[in-house]
Write a protein that holds these residues in place. Sequence first.
Motif, PDB file in Angstrom:
ATOM      1  N   GLU A  99      26.292  44.225  42.096  1.00 28.66           N
ATOM      2  CA  GLU A  99      25.636  43.288  41.199  1.00 28.66           C
ATOM      3  C   GLU A  99      24.921  44.057  40.108  1.00 28.66           C
ATOM      4  OE1 GLU A  99      23.216  40.702  43.580  1.00 28.66           O
ATOM      5  OE2 GLU A  99      24.956  39.807  44.549  1.00 28.66           O
ATOM      6  N   SER A 100      25.104  43.604  38.879  1.00 30.68           N
ATOM      7  CA  SER A 100      24.384  44.168  37.742  1.00 30.68           C
ATOM      8  C   SER A 100      23.652  43.026  37.049  1.00 30.68           C
ATOM      9  CB  SER A 100      25.356  44.868  36.785  1.00 30.68           C
ATOM     10  OG  SER A 100      26.208  43.920  36.170  1.00 30.68           O
ATOM     11  N   GLU A 101      23.156  43.273  35.855  1.00 25.72           N
ATOM     12  CA  GLU A 101      22.380  42.252  35.149  1.00 25.72           C
ATOM     13  C   GLU A 101      23.183  40.978  34.911  1.00 25.72           C
ATOM     14  OE1 GLU A 101      20.299  41.837  30.828  1.00 25.72           O
ATOM     15  OE2 GLU A 101      20.138  43.764  31.864  1.00 25.72           O
ATOM     16  N   ASN A 102      24.441  41.092  34.459  1.00 23.56           N
ATOM     17  CA  ASN A 102      25.225  39.917  34.100  1.00 23.56           C
ATOM     18  C   ASN A 102      26.465  39.698  34.959  1.00 23.56           C
ATOM     19  OD1 ASN A 102      23.511  39.337  31.898  1.00 23.56           O
ATOM     20  ND2 ASN A 102      24.602  40.836  30.660  1.00 23.56           N
ATOM     21  N   ILE A 103      26.850  40.691  35.738  1.00 22.42           N
ATOM     22  CA  ILE A 103      28.109  40.598  36.482  1.00 22.42           C
ATOM     23  C   ILE A 103      27.874  40.872  37.963  1.00 22.42           C
ATOM     24  CG2 ILE A 103      30.411  41.572  36.787  1.00 22.42           C
ATOM     25  CD1 ILE A 103      30.407  42.169  33.783  1.00 22.42           C
ATOM     26  N   CYS A 104      28.380  39.956  38.784  1.00 22.47           N
ATOM     27  CA  CYS A 104      28.371  40.122  40.235  1.00 22.47           C
ATOM     28  C   CYS A 104      29.834  40.170  40.672  1.00 22.47           C
ATOM     29  CB  CYS A 104      27.680  38.953  40.924  1.00 22.47           C
ATOM     30  SG  CYS A 104      25.986  38.685  40.396  1.00 22.47           S
ATOM     31  N   THR A 105      30.161  41.078  41.545  1.00 20.19           N
ATOM     32  CA  THR A 105      31.544  41.186  42.002  1.00 20.19           C
ATOM     33  C   THR A 105      31.579  41.619  43.465  1.00 20.19           C
ATOM     34  OG1 THR A 105      33.704  42.182  41.558  1.00 20.19           O
ATOM     35  CG2 THR A 105      31.796  43.570  41.168  1.00 20.19           C
ATOM     36  N   PHE A 106      32.620  41.204  44.128  1.00 17.24           N
ATOM     37  CA  PHE A 106      32.875  41.687  45.476  1.00 17.24           C
ATOM     38  C   PHE A 106      34.372  41.730  45.708  1.00 17.24           C
ATOM     39  CE2 PHE A 106      32.793  37.106  46.256  1.00 17.24           C
ATOM     40  CZ  PHE A 106      33.866  36.923  47.120  1.00 17.24           C
ATOM     41  N   TYR A 107      34.764  42.514  46.669  1.00 18.61           N
ATOM     42  CA  TYR A 107      36.147  42.508  47.113  1.00 18.61           C
ATOM     43  C   TYR A 107      36.161  42.435  48.620  1.00 18.61           C
ATOM     44  CZ  TYR A 107      35.548  47.618  47.576  1.00 18.61           C
ATOM     45  OH  TYR A 107      35.103  48.873  47.893  1.00 18.61           O
ATOM     46  N   GLY A 108      37.292  42.001  49.144  1.00 19.76           N
ATOM     47  CA  GLY A 108      37.398  41.846  50.578  1.00 19.76           C
ATOM     48  C   GLY A 108      38.791  41.428  50.987  1.00 19.76           C
ATOM     49  N   PHE A 109      38.866  40.820  52.132  1.00 21.93           N
ATOM     50  CA  PHE A 109      40.161  40.438  52.690  1.00 21.93           C
ATOM     51  C   PHE A 109      40.141  38.954  53.017  1.00 21.93           C
ATOM     52  CE2 PHE A 109      43.536  40.103  55.816  1.00 21.93           C
ATOM     53  CZ  PHE A 109      44.530  40.858  55.211  1.00 21.93           C
ATOM     54  N   LEU A 110      41.203  38.280  52.610  1.00 26.78           N
ATOM     55  CA  LEU A 110      41.378  36.862  52.856  1.00 26.78           C
ATOM     56  C   LEU A 110      42.686  36.697  53.609  1.00 26.78           C
ATOM     57  CD1 LEU A 110      40.262  34.008  52.230  1.00 26.78           C
ATOM     58  CD2 LEU A 110      41.569  34.074  50.119  1.00 26.78           C
ATOM     59  N   SER A 111      42.646  36.195  54.827  1.00 26.53           N
ATOM     60  CA  SER A 111      43.872  36.068  55.617  1.00 26.53           C
ATOM     61  C   SER A 111      44.827  35.087  54.962  1.00 26.53           C
ATOM     62  CB  SER A 111      43.554  35.634  57.046  1.00 26.53           C
ATOM     63  OG  SER A 111      42.929  34.376  57.045  1.00 26.53           O
ATOM     64  N   GLY A 112      46.111  35.318  55.154  1.00 23.15           N
ATOM     65  CA  GLY A 112      47.134  34.451  54.597  1.00 23.15           C
ATOM     66  C   GLY A 112      47.844  35.047  53.390  1.00 23.15           C
ATOM     67  N   ASN A 125      42.596  42.370  49.557  1.00 17.44           N
ATOM     68  CA  ASN A 125      43.600  41.543  48.885  1.00 17.44           C
ATOM     69  C   ASN A 125      42.986  40.517  47.939  1.00 17.44           C
ATOM     70  OD1 ASN A 125      42.654  39.627  50.684  1.00 17.44           O
ATOM     71  ND2 ASN A 125      44.599  39.273  51.667  1.00 17.44           N
ATOM     72  N   VAL A 126      41.683  40.562  47.742  1.00 20.56           N
ATOM     73  CA  VAL A 126      41.046  39.660  46.783  1.00 20.56           C
ATOM     74  C   VAL A 126      39.785  40.318  46.235  1.00 20.56           C
ATOM     75  CG1 VAL A 126      39.698  38.399  48.521  1.00 20.56           C
ATOM     76  CG2 VAL A 126      40.278  37.285  46.362  1.00 20.56           C
ATOM     77  N   GLN A 127      39.594  40.152  44.931  1.00 18.46           N
ATOM     78  CA  GLN A 127      38.350  40.574  44.299  1.00 18.46           C
ATOM     79  C   GLN A 127      37.877  39.408  43.449  1.00 18.46           C
ATOM     80  OE1 GLN A 127      38.546  43.827  41.509  1.00 18.46           O
ATOM     81  NE2 GLN A 127      36.343  44.171  41.625  1.00 18.46           N
ATOM     82  N   ILE A 128      36.598  39.132  43.501  1.00 17.96           N
ATOM     83  CA  ILE A 128      36.042  38.002  42.774  1.00 17.96           C
ATOM     84  C   ILE A 128      34.837  38.483  41.984  1.00 17.96           C
ATOM     85  CG2 ILE A 128      34.970  35.727  42.997  1.00 17.96           C
ATOM     86  CD1 ILE A 128      36.743  35.404  45.541  1.00 17.96           C
ATOM     87  N   ALA A 129      34.800  38.072  40.720  1.00 25.01           N
ATOM     88  CA  ALA A 129      33.696  38.456  39.851  1.00 25.01           C
ATOM     89  C   ALA A 129      33.139  37.215  39.169  1.00 25.01           C
ATOM     90  CB  ALA A 129      34.164  39.459  38.800  1.00 25.01           C
ATOM     91  N   TYR A 130      31.841  37.251  38.930  1.00 28.64           N
ATOM     92  CA  TYR A 130      31.180  36.185  38.183  1.00 28.64           C
ATOM     93  C   TYR A 130      30.407  36.827  37.047  1.00 28.64           C
ATOM     94  CZ  TYR A 130      27.900  32.608  36.784  1.00 28.64           C
ATOM     95  OH  TYR A 130      27.177  31.729  36.045  1.00 28.64           O
ATOM     96  N   ASN A 131      30.690  36.368  35.817  1.00 29.22           N
ATOM     97  CA  ASN A 131      30.004  36.867  34.641  1.00 29.22           C
ATOM     98  C   ASN A 131      29.069  35.763  34.152  1.00 29.22           C
ATOM     99  OD1 ASN A 131      29.265  37.572  31.991  1.00 29.22           O
ATOM    100  ND2 ASN A 131      31.142  38.733  31.694  1.00 29.22           N
ATOM    101  N   SER A 132      27.770  35.972  34.295  1.00 24.20           N
ATOM    102  CA  SER A 132      26.808  34.925  33.946  1.00 24.20           C
ATOM    103  C   SER A 132      26.664  34.742  32.439  1.00 24.20           C
ATOM    104  CB  SER A 132      25.441  35.229  34.562  1.00 24.20           C
ATOM    105  OG  SER A 132      24.926  36.444  34.061  1.00 24.20           O
ATOM    106  N   GLU A 133      27.054  35.719  31.636  1.00 25.04           N
ATOM    107  CA  GLU A 133      26.973  35.574  30.176  1.00 25.04           C
ATOM    108  C   GLU A 133      27.895  34.482  29.653  1.00 25.04           C
ATOM    109  OE1 GLU A 133      27.494  38.989  27.714  1.00 25.04           O
ATOM    110  OE2 GLU A 133      25.763  39.992  28.560  1.00 25.04           O
ATOM    111  N   ASN A 134      29.108  34.399  30.234  1.00 25.30           N
ATOM    112  CA  ASN A 134      30.069  33.409  29.748  1.00 25.30           C
ATOM    113  C   ASN A 134      30.478  32.402  30.822  1.00 25.30           C
ATOM    114  OD1 ASN A 134      31.775  34.912  31.376  1.00 25.30           O
ATOM    115  ND2 ASN A 134      32.852  35.877  29.687  1.00 25.30           N
ATOM    116  N   SER A 135      29.763  32.368  31.934  1.00 20.11           N
ATOM    117  CA  SER A 135      30.057  31.452  33.056  1.00 20.11           C
ATOM    118  C   SER A 135      31.520  31.521  33.455  1.00 20.11           C
ATOM    119  CB  SER A 135      29.663  30.010  32.705  1.00 20.11           C
ATOM    120  OG  SER A 135      28.292  29.925  32.498  1.00 20.11           O
ATOM    121  N   ARG A 136      32.045  32.733  33.540  1.00 20.86           N
ATOM    122  CA  ARG A 136      33.438  32.934  33.899  1.00 20.86           C
ATOM    123  C   ARG A 136      33.529  33.463  35.319  1.00 20.86           C
ATOM    124  NH1 ARG A 136      37.371  36.701  30.441  1.00 20.86           N
ATOM    125  NH2 ARG A 136      37.217  34.993  28.973  1.00 20.86           N
ATOM    126  N   LEU A 137      34.402  32.845  36.079  1.00 18.07           N
ATOM    127  CA  LEU A 137      34.704  33.260  37.437  1.00 18.07           C
ATOM    128  C   LEU A 137      36.121  33.814  37.413  1.00 18.07           C
ATOM    129  CD1 LEU A 137      33.493  33.090  40.348  1.00 18.07           C
ATOM    130  CD2 LEU A 137      34.775  30.982  40.598  1.00 18.07           C
TER     131      LEU A 137
END
Length: 148
Positions: A99-112, A125-137
């Motif tokens: 997690e930083s000032e504007n971006i939160c990210t994690f990676y992990g494993f999702l079965s299937g 097999n999955v990475q997810i990021a959220y950018n609070s500056e532009n509300s982009r997932l």
Amino acid sequence: MVFIFLLFIVAVCSFGSGYKFLRLEKSAKIELFVTNISASLNEDFIKNGEGYIVHTNNLKLEDTLKNVSGVYGVSYLLEGGVEDYEGLKNKVKVQNVQESENICTFYGFLSGFDKFTYIDGKKVNVQIAYNSENSRLIIGFPIILGSY
């Protein structure tokens, strides 16, 4: 590739109906990371080293997949909120959170999902990021290969 997309839909739908991105609205942008494209591809693309980044959306995805091959990554760029990001974080077997000032990210494993990579000796097999500056997932399979 269609199989991966369908698995994504099934997996995401199992998260519950409260998340905005579950609808995969017209505004959902998709980046396909592929090794080959056909001459009849009607989507924007960028040559990226030995492969291509193809830009499409969920309405055109099926047709786009008919004109590409060697898909090695997919990123979904969606409007979303921190609640969507947190909800996903609770559903994935998380291996790393940054997690930083504007971006939160994690990676992990999702079965299937059958495609994965290794990070620090663990399957991812999955990475997810959220950018609070532009509300982009951004959801990337097996990881986010573009920017966020």
